[in-house]
Write a protein that holds these residues in place. Structure first.
Motif, PDB file in Angstrom:
ATOM      1  N   VAL A  70     -34.516  76.587  66.333  1.00  0.00           N
ATOM      2  CA  VAL A  70     -35.876  77.080  66.561  1.00  0.00           C
ATOM      3  C   VAL A  70     -35.955  78.571  66.246  1.00  0.00           C
ATOM      4  O   VAL A  70     -36.917  79.025  65.611  1.00  0.00           O
ATOM      5  CB  VAL A  70     -36.346  76.771  67.999  1.00  0.00           C
ATOM      6  CG1 VAL A  70     -37.610  77.554  68.357  1.00  0.00           C
ATOM      7  CG2 VAL A  70     -36.593  75.266  68.158  1.00  0.00           C
ATOM      8  N   ASP A  71     -34.964  79.343  66.668  1.00  0.00           N
ATOM      9  CA  ASP A  71     -34.982  80.787  66.374  1.00  0.00           C
ATOM     10  C   ASP A  71     -35.002  81.037  64.869  1.00  0.00           C
ATOM     11  O   ASP A  71     -35.767  81.878  64.382  1.00  0.00           O
ATOM     12  CB  ASP A  71     -33.778  81.486  67.001  1.00  0.00           C
ATOM     13  CG  ASP A  71     -33.876  81.593  68.515  1.00  0.00           C
ATOM     14  OD1 ASP A  71     -34.980  81.386  69.072  1.00  0.00           O
ATOM     15  OD2 ASP A  71     -32.832  81.865  69.145  1.00  0.00           O
ATOM     16  N   GLN A  72     -34.178  80.298  64.115  1.00  0.00           N
ATOM     17  CA  GLN A  72     -34.168  80.462  62.665  1.00  0.00           C
ATOM     18  C   GLN A  72     -35.492  79.987  62.064  1.00  0.00           C
ATOM     19  O   GLN A  72     -36.036  80.623  61.154  1.00  0.00           O
ATOM     20  CB  GLN A  72     -33.001  79.703  62.024  1.00  0.00           C
ATOM     21  CG  GLN A  72     -32.934  79.851  60.513  1.00  0.00           C
ATOM     22  CD  GLN A  72     -32.794  81.289  60.067  1.00  0.00           C
ATOM     23  OE1 GLN A  72     -31.877  81.990  60.502  1.00  0.00           O
ATOM     24  NE2 GLN A  72     -33.681  81.762  59.202  1.00  0.00           N
ATOM     25  N   ALA A  73     -36.026  78.895  62.578  1.00  0.00           N
ATOM     26  CA  ALA A  73     -37.307  78.387  62.076  1.00  0.00           C
ATOM     27  C   ALA A  73     -38.418  79.409  62.291  1.00  0.00           C
ATOM     28  O   ALA A  73     -39.275  79.584  61.414  1.00  0.00           O
ATOM     29  CB  ALA A  73     -37.652  77.060  62.763  1.00  0.00           C
ATOM     30  N   ARG A  74     -38.413  80.092  63.417  1.00  0.00           N
ATOM     31  CA  ARG A  74     -39.426  81.124  63.660  1.00  0.00           C
ATOM     32  C   ARG A  74     -39.323  82.236  62.615  1.00  0.00           C
ATOM     33  O   ARG A  74     -40.339  82.725  62.122  1.00  0.00           O
ATOM     34  CB  ARG A  74     -39.269  81.702  65.064  1.00  0.00           C
ATOM     35  CG  ARG A  74     -39.781  80.779  66.139  1.00  0.00           C
ATOM     36  CD  ARG A  74     -39.871  81.484  67.482  1.00  0.00           C
ATOM     37  NE  ARG A  74     -40.481  80.597  68.441  1.00  0.00           N
ATOM     38  CZ  ARG A  74     -39.871  80.145  69.529  1.00  0.00           C
ATOM     39  NH1 ARG A  74     -38.641  80.502  69.797  1.00  0.00           N
ATOM     40  NH2 ARG A  74     -40.506  79.340  70.350  1.00  0.00           N
ATOM     41  N   ARG A  75     -38.088  82.635  62.297  1.00  0.00           N
ATOM     42  CA  ARG A  75     -37.916  83.653  61.247  1.00  0.00           C
ATOM     43  C   ARG A  75     -38.399  83.113  59.899  1.00  0.00           C
ATOM     44  O   ARG A  75     -39.033  83.833  59.118  1.00  0.00           O
ATOM     45  CB  ARG A  75     -36.459  84.107  61.172  1.00  0.00           C
ATOM     46  CG  ARG A  75     -36.023  84.927  62.382  1.00  0.00           C
ATOM     47  CD  ARG A  75     -34.654  85.559  62.217  1.00  0.00           C
ATOM     48  NE  ARG A  75     -33.564  84.593  62.109  1.00  0.00           N
ATOM     49  CZ  ARG A  75     -32.935  84.049  63.146  1.00  0.00           C
ATOM     50  NH1 ARG A  75     -33.296  84.345  64.391  1.00  0.00           N
ATOM     51  NH2 ARG A  75     -31.945  83.202  62.946  1.00  0.00           N
ATOM     52  N   ASP A  76     -38.122  81.853  59.617  1.00  0.00           N
ATOM     53  CA  ASP A  76     -38.566  81.237  58.360  1.00  0.00           C
ATOM     54  C   ASP A  76     -40.086  81.147  58.283  1.00  0.00           C
ATOM     55  O   ASP A  76     -40.684  81.366  57.227  1.00  0.00           O
ATOM     56  CB  ASP A  76     -37.953  79.844  58.204  1.00  0.00           C
ATOM     57  CG  ASP A  76     -36.450  79.863  57.993  1.00  0.00           C
ATOM     58  OD1 ASP A  76     -35.923  80.892  57.526  1.00  0.00           O
ATOM     59  OD2 ASP A  76     -35.801  78.844  58.292  1.00  0.00           O
ATOM     60  N   ILE A  77     -40.719  80.813  59.390  1.00  0.00           N
ATOM     61  CA  ILE A  77     -42.178  80.749  59.444  1.00  0.00           C
ATOM     62  C   ILE A  77     -42.768  82.140  59.217  1.00  0.00           C
ATOM     63  O   ILE A  77     -43.698  82.305  58.418  1.00  0.00           O
ATOM     64  CB  ILE A  77     -42.650  80.149  60.788  1.00  0.00           C
ATOM     65  CG1 ILE A  77     -42.282  78.661  60.872  1.00  0.00           C
ATOM     66  CG2 ILE A  77     -44.155  80.337  60.980  1.00  0.00           C
ATOM     67  CD1 ILE A  77     -42.403  78.069  62.272  1.00  0.00           C
ATOM     68  N   ASP A  78     -42.223  83.130  59.896  1.00  0.00           N
ATOM     69  CA  ASP A  78     -42.706  84.507  59.727  1.00  0.00           C
ATOM     70  C   ASP A  78     -42.568  84.968  58.276  1.00  0.00           C
ATOM     71  O   ASP A  78     -43.475  85.609  57.737  1.00  0.00           O
ATOM     72  CB  ASP A  78     -41.952  85.462  60.647  1.00  0.00           C
ATOM     73  CG  ASP A  78     -42.334  85.296  62.118  1.00  0.00           C
ATOM     74  OD1 ASP A  78     -43.374  84.657  62.407  1.00  0.00           O
ATOM     75  OD2 ASP A  78     -41.575  85.794  62.971  1.00  0.00           O
ATOM     76  N   ALA A  79     -41.445  84.634  57.641  1.00  0.00           N
ATOM     77  CA  ALA A  79     -41.237  85.021  56.236  1.00  0.00           C
ATOM     78  C   ALA A  79     -42.263  84.340  55.336  1.00  0.00           C
ATOM     79  O   ALA A  79     -42.803  84.959  54.407  1.00  0.00           O
ATOM     80  CB  ALA A  79     -39.818  84.674  55.792  1.00  0.00           C
ATOM     81  N   ALA A  80     -42.559  83.088  55.606  1.00  0.00           N
ATOM     82  CA  ALA A  80     -43.552  82.365  54.802  1.00  0.00           C
ATOM     83  C   ALA A  80     -44.949  82.938  55.022  1.00  0.00           C
ATOM     84  O   ALA A  80     -45.729  83.075  54.066  1.00  0.00           O
ATOM     85  CB  ALA A  80     -43.516  80.869  55.139  1.00  0.00           C
ATOM     86  N   PHE A  81     -45.280  83.273  56.272  1.00  0.00           N
ATOM     87  CA  PHE A  81     -46.571  83.920  56.534  1.00  0.00           C
ATOM     88  C   PHE A  81     -46.683  85.217  55.745  1.00  0.00           C
ATOM     89  O   PHE A  81     -47.711  85.496  55.131  1.00  0.00           O
ATOM     90  CB  PHE A  81     -46.762  84.214  58.024  1.00  0.00           C
ATOM     91  CG  PHE A  81     -47.225  83.047  58.844  1.00  0.00           C
ATOM     92  CD1 PHE A  81     -48.159  82.142  58.366  1.00  0.00           C
ATOM     93  CD2 PHE A  81     -46.741  82.856  60.128  1.00  0.00           C
ATOM     94  CE1 PHE A  81     -48.591  81.078  59.128  1.00  0.00           C
ATOM     95  CE2 PHE A  81     -47.166  81.796  60.903  1.00  0.00           C
ATOM     96  CZ  PHE A  81     -48.089  80.903  60.396  1.00  0.00           C
TER      97      PHE A  81
END
Length: 180
Positions: A116-127
């Motif tokens: 989940v922590d990595q996914a949050r970083r991935d989501i932020d990068a995509a945003f």
């Protein structure tokens, strides 16, 4: 009948922009699964509800796999990290589910939290790179098209919501705890 333990969980905002609302609903469902599995032992996390072989521990490991797959591999094109990369998927296509019984509660929760922590970083990068319309690095197997971040977020909300329904039944069977 008892009620569920109440770890920190925030209701999604009633008014917010689309991106904030989608991420808030995803976080809400992530926290719901954490709540459904809070305080259970390894034996309780490995207890199925007959006739199914599904367990709460398997759900924790399954959502960790989904987080790594959808946000890391599909969205950003990264190879799957361990333990997924070295799993023998040909021998057991449900490896994350069947192997969960061999993992401690701490390891299962750690896998989910790391994913989940990595996914949050991935989501932020995509945003930052394109917002909800950011396109995935990997194409859909069915339609040979890219996924939008919007589609992946909605899919993950659906995935958690479905599995949280399973978790309701499993948790009640394990120790009688019911609730949201």
């Amino acid at each position: 009948m008892t009620t569920s333990p109440q770890p920190a969980r925030t209701d999604p905002p009633l008014t917010a922009d689309e991106a904030t609302t989608l991420v808030a609903f995803l976080d809400y469902h992530r926290d719901t699964l954490r709540m459904k599995t809070a305080g259970l032992t390894a034996e309780q996390l490995a207890q199925p509800l007959a006739p199914s072989s599904l367990t709460l521990g398997a759900l924790l490991k399954h959502v960790a796999l989904n987080e790594a797959s959808w946000f890391g591999e599909v969205l950003h094109g990264r190879p799957m990290p361990e333990p997924w990369a070295s799993a023998d998927w040909d021998a057991d296509r449900d490896w994350e589910m069947t192997s969960a019984r061999d993992d401690s509660p701490q390891e299962l929760r750690r896998l989910m939290d790391v994913s989940v922590d990595q996914a949050r970083r991935d989501i932020d990068a995509a945003f930052a790179a394109g917002g909800l319309d950011f396109r995935s690095a990997t194409l859909s197997r069915k339609e040979d098209q890219q996924f939008s971040l919007r589609w992946i977020l909605l899919h993950m909300i659906e995935e958690y919501a479905r599995h949280n329904g399973h978790a309701d039944l499993l948790r009640e069977a394990v120790d009688g705890v019911t609730g949201e």
